[in-house]
Design a protein around this motif. Structure first.
Motif: not given
Lengths: 180, 366, 312, 152
Positions: A111-129
């Motif tokens: 995925v690509s994001v702009k500088d400072g733009e938040p990205l949803p975390s995938v901890i809910g899918v894999w704890q290891t994230a």
């Protein structure tokens, strides 16, 4: 330098789609998330190099699907990291390396994001994230939305800057040693 | 009167005899019982990933030695293999066999360090010395082959730096023949010892499901009963031509991880035996361009290092230097699951757990 | 005359304790296919003296937040009882300091005082590791003191006396280890725990608690703890010899030599165990003490009593 | 639990087994090497201190090094400094410096040398009282690399 940058831009941007379209993973994803996929690429002839770029709003959904689907069963997040392309508008590319311990296949999500733009975390899918995302935040300054404990991991709390950004000098900002 | 009680915050490390380097653990204690814990890393952070962007592809090989510094050959292999994938280089068969022999010997050496330090943490000081005695022999072999005992810098793109010297073969045979008896010695001191059993059974348990979810790999995940070894699952080098078993545990406790690693040492001995017998004559380095300039693109390649899945993700922009190198260090991910294992245990279990996940801080902090 | 004896005993004990550290390093080294100290003197024979000198001139650090007087006193509290006990130990038939009727009771009660030194050391250091070490020590010593006492009741019943000399005399024919094997094993385990040796060295447990109760100690104060530990080891060994192995008794050689040989064998066992075994966990140690050892002690006493009543 | 297991437990068989193993080792020959009295001889390929090779000809000693600078370019830690004089065929090596305190002894400099003018010796006792002492210059690298006998 400009020329080189442009060359980089075009090389990185798109791979050869056509070769990957027969891949069952691609087919399945195209079916379920027709609008989430931005591009498909990957080094041939290695089947484990399949790379799918998806929209960042959809990343958690796609990940959850990839994990839960019994035919794909990507139950293992090998790695998560960010890559900095300062010349792009969406300068950070976050790369997820997925693996299936039962099916023994690999997939790379981007995925690509702009500088400072938040990205949803995938901890809910894999704890290891958890630590991987902290590392990406620490070294590249990518904020992850929904991360329970987003703080620096490798560097001290009061560190200035994010070292893996391309503009960060090799020897650091406050070094009196000359770079090589 | 109601007495106010408070958790005791104990700061373990970064200078502590059994945190295996510079790991710092914050332990929240209720008496000696652990309520919560927080590993704090980064004391050995050298910015290797940043450094990679400033070095040429070849110059980065010796720096990979310094990741997991007690198992340098696997690091070399994982990195070299990724660049080879990126450049679509052919590696001659003989070089592949040499790589397998050396990485497997290094697996034994790495497991010996683990066993020695782990046993010493639990109080059995003698095992440590016995393990290091055998490890010395392996390090001698490494010195003979590569010129250095730990920072070997031996694998090159498309092959290895040099052929095995003639004196290597008798020495490695001698080692392989005597080693099973040495393993029996360690086992006599530990495997059935009631104190060892009391200290390791049902301690720091992690279930298979949690293990996958938290990204454990290598012997740690196999201890929980998942039969997953990259050497078998996605064979690289010449592992598909070799016959070996993947040991697994059931409980996912410290004892199972111990048993898995002990068996892995025996299996590695087997692999080296076979590889020596099968090794063909021929070139040790394939056709490689003089200047290493992989085409623009990206590749991820991983191997089964002694600690688990060691992967390199390299992005190339077509220049002499990598654009981005990300190291998927097994110890980093394995350490993440430590708080899960520690919860509800005692201080004494903390060191048993740290020892059993076999982390190397050089790799955790990079 | 008594003063001379005291000086001789104290001097010999100090020397033996010093060389016990040397012996331990050498024996463990050879168990581990190493060679141990080699540089100071022939085969490192002067090593204990060098160590002693080093500790003597080393900077003595008192932590800023420590309870100063308790911090200074506790090594002494620990050391003194360890040496005072030797007053009633008969090294041979004629060589002893005091012949009191309650010798064994005296040893047990005095050596129990040593624990205060450890607890206070852990407390006064004002360090978390030391505190945990002190706590562990207190719990361990108290529970093991009890079954140490109970385990020796068997031989005491056979001897019919608390006087150390009389106990040895009672073993003129057969050593009590033959009559009391269970009591001997129990005593040995309790003794190891009492002296904080592997596998029961939890108060120190250097891989867990850094150094336990003496984490903050340095220089001579540290040496005091060290000496106390080794002196206690000798006390436990001497008691085992007196209670179970017939004290100074033995053919041909003079009594004192026999006594030394027997004590030496015990000390070797201590070292050998240290070179072999891992360490128990704190809760397991307590469980073994109260749930296994203590009932076994009671069983032993009951059996001894019944058999004594029926057959003697 | 079987009776034999119980018996094993009561008579501490497991512990006795361990004790037997350590006792067996008590009578084995120790493996210690008493450095510096006894010394380890490194293997042929050992990567120790660098040495600049010279060759003898009619006008005395001559450097094999042609000052091409490949070693300096291949060095991962950038510790080699070469000073040259002259141009083209006249190019001559004036000074050759290696900062040993930063060298990682990877051996790349030796590997790339087209003239085999640089080699790595088995000399490994590289200690100094200050950092400057650890910057090896040309004289040091051509002469002082020879293994010295350790003096007490």
């Amino acid at each position: 330098m400009d020329e080189e940058k442009r060359a980089v831009e075009s090389e990185f941007a798109e791979g050869d789609h056509s070769l990957w379209e027969d891949n069952p993973i691609v087919k399945k994803l195209r079916e379920i998330f027709p609008e989430a996929i931005i591009s498909i690429s990957g080094l041939q002839p290695y089947p484990d190099e399949l790379t799918i770029k998806v929209k960042k709003e959809q990343i958690v959904k796609v990940c959850q699907f990839l994990k839960d689907d019994p035919h794909l069963a990507f139950n293992y997040l090998s790695d998560l990291c960010g890559v900095d392309y300062p010349e792009r508008e969406e300068r950070f590319e976050i790369v997820y390396h997925l693996y299936s311990i039962t099916k023994r296949h690999r997939l790379r999500l981007k995925v690509s994001v702009k500088d400072g733009e938040p990205l949803p975390s995938v901890i809910g899918v894999w704890q290891t994230a958890n630590w991987h995302e902290r590392e990406a935040y620490d070294l590249l300054g990518i904020p992850f939305e929904g991360h329970p404990d987003l703080r620096r991991i490798l560097l001290p709390e009061d560190w200035e800057g994010h070292p893996l950004r391309k503009e960060y000098p090799l020897m650091g900002y406050n070094s009196d040693t000359k770079p090589d | 009167m109601v007495l106010e009680t408070k958790e005791l915050l104990l700061n373990m490390g970064p200078q502590h005899p059994s945190t295996h380097g510079v790991l710092r653990l914050l332990l929240y204690l209720e008496g000696e019982t652990i309520v919560n814990s927080d590993p704090i890393i980064g004391y050995l952070h050298r910015g290797i990933e940043k450094l990679a962007e400033a070095k040429t592809y070849t110059q980065f090989i010796p720096i990979t030695d310094r990741l997991d510094y007690i198992a340098a050959f696997p690091n070399n292999l994982a990195y070299v293999q990724t660049v080879e994938k990126l450049m679509s280089l052919e590696v001659p068969l003989r070089a592949q066999y040499i790589r397998v022999i050396l990485t497997e010997l290094n697996r034994i050496a790495s497991h010996l360090v683990w066993l020695g330090t782990h046993a010493m943490d639990i109080g059995a000081i003698t095992v440590f010395l016995y393990c290091f005695r055998e490890r010395e022999i392996i390090l001698d072999l490494f010195e003979m082959v590569s010129g250095a005992r730990m920072t070997v810098n031996f694998f090159r793109f498309g092959g290895v730096a040099a052929d095995l010297p003639a004196e290597f073969y008798p020495k490695v045979k001698e080692f392989l023949d005597t080693f099973p008896a040495k393993i029996a010695d360690y086992e006599a001191l530990l495997t059935q010892n009631r104190i060892w059993l009391a200290r390791t059974k049902n301690v720091a348990v992690i279930s298979a499901e949690d293990g996958i979810n938290w990204g454990l790999s290598g012997p740690n995940l196999r201890g929980s009963g998942i039969k997953w070894d990259i050497r078998k699952a996605n064979p690289y080098a010449v592992y598909n031509k070799l016959d070996f078993e993947i040991p697994t545990g059931q409980m996912g406790d410290v004892y199972d991880r111990y048993m898995v690693r002990m068996e892995e040492m025996r299996q590695s001995t087997r692999i080296v035996h076979q590889a020596l017998a099968q090794m063909p004559d021929g070139e040790i380095k394939g056709k490689v361009p003089k200047i290493i300039k992989p085409p623009a693109g990206e590749a991820y390649s991983c191997i089964e290092s002694p600690k688990g899945e060691l992967g390199f993700y390299i992005v190339s922009d077509g220049s002499e230097k990598p654009y981005r190198v990300k190291i998927r260090a097994p110890s980093f991910v394995n350490l993440e699951a430590l708080p899960l294992m520690l919860k509800g245990g005692l201080i004494a279990d903390v060191i048993a757990a740290i020892g059993s996940i076999d982390i190397v801080l050089g790799e955790v902090d990079r | 005359m008594v003063l001379v004896k005291i000086i001789i005993i104290l001097g010999v004990i100090l020397l033996v304790v010093a060389y016990l550290t040397y012996l331990e390093r050498k024996v463990i080294a050879h168990l581990q296919v190493r060679i141990g100290p080699m540089r100071v003197g022939w085969h490192g024979l002067l090593q204990p003296i060098a160590d002693g000198l080093k500790l003597l001139v080393k900077e003595d650090i008192i932590p800023e937040k420590a309870d100063k007087w308790v911090f200074i006193l506790s090594p002494i509290i620990c050391l003194v009882p360890a040496f005072v006990v030797y007053a009633v130990i008969p090294f041979s038939q004629h060589f002893y300091l005091a012949n009191i009727n309650i010798g064994i009771l005296y040893i047990i009660s005095i050596s129990a005082l040593g624990v205060y030194g450890i607890v206070l050391a852990g407390w006064s250091s004002n360090s978390k590791y030391a505190l945990l070490g002190g706590f562990r020590s207190a719990a361990q010593m108290i529970s093991y003191e009890i079954f140490l006492g109970f385990s020796i009741i068997g031989p005491l019943m056979l001897a019919g006396s608390l006087n150390t000399l009389k106990i040895v005399e009672a073993q003129s024919g057969v050593w009590f280890i033959i009559y009391q094997p269970l009591a001997f094993a129990l005593y040995l385990i309790a003794g190891i725990a009492e002296t904080n040796r592997i596998p029961f060295d939890l108060p120190e447990a250097e891989t867990e608690l850094v150094a336990g109760f003496h984490t903050e100690y340095s220089g001579m104060k540290f040496a005091f703890f060290f000496l106390a530990e080794y002196a206690n080891m000798m006390v436990v060994s001497s008691m085992a010899v007196i209670l179970f192995l017939g004290g100074w008794k033995g053919p041909f050689l003079p009594g004192i030599v026999w006594f030394a040989i027997k004590v030496g064998a015990f000390l070797f066992l201590f070292i050998w165990l240290r070179g072999t075994l891992p360490r128990y966990r704190y809760d397991q140690l307590m469980r073994i003490g109260w749930k296994i050892m203590f009932p076994l002690c009671l069983l032993n006493i009951a059996l001894t009593g019944i058999i004594y009543y029926l057959f003697l | 639990m079987k009776l034999s297991d119980l018996a094993k437990k009561i008579f501490l068989i497991d512990i006795a087994k361990g004790l037997k193993t350590t006792l067996k080792h008590l009578f084995r020959k120790p493996i210690t090497i008493q450095y510096p009295k006894e010394r380890w001889t490194p293997y042929q390929r050992f990567r120790g201190l660098h040495a600049l090779k010279t060759e003898k000809n009619e006008s005395g000693e001559k450097d094999l090094c042609i000052a091409c600078g490949l070693c300096a370019r291949s060095c991962p830690s950038d510790v080699i400094e070469i000073v040259t004089s002259g141009k083209g065929k006249e190019r001559k090596l004036e000074q050759y410096k290696i900062d040993l305190s930063r060298c990682i002894y990877c051996g790349f400099c030796v590997e790339v040398c087209p003239q085999n003018a640089l080699e790595m010796t088995d000399f490994y006792e590289l200690a100094g009282y200050c950092r400057e002492e650890l910057i090896a210059d040309k004289v040091y690298l051509t002469t002082k690399h020879l293994p010295k006998k350790y003096k007490k």
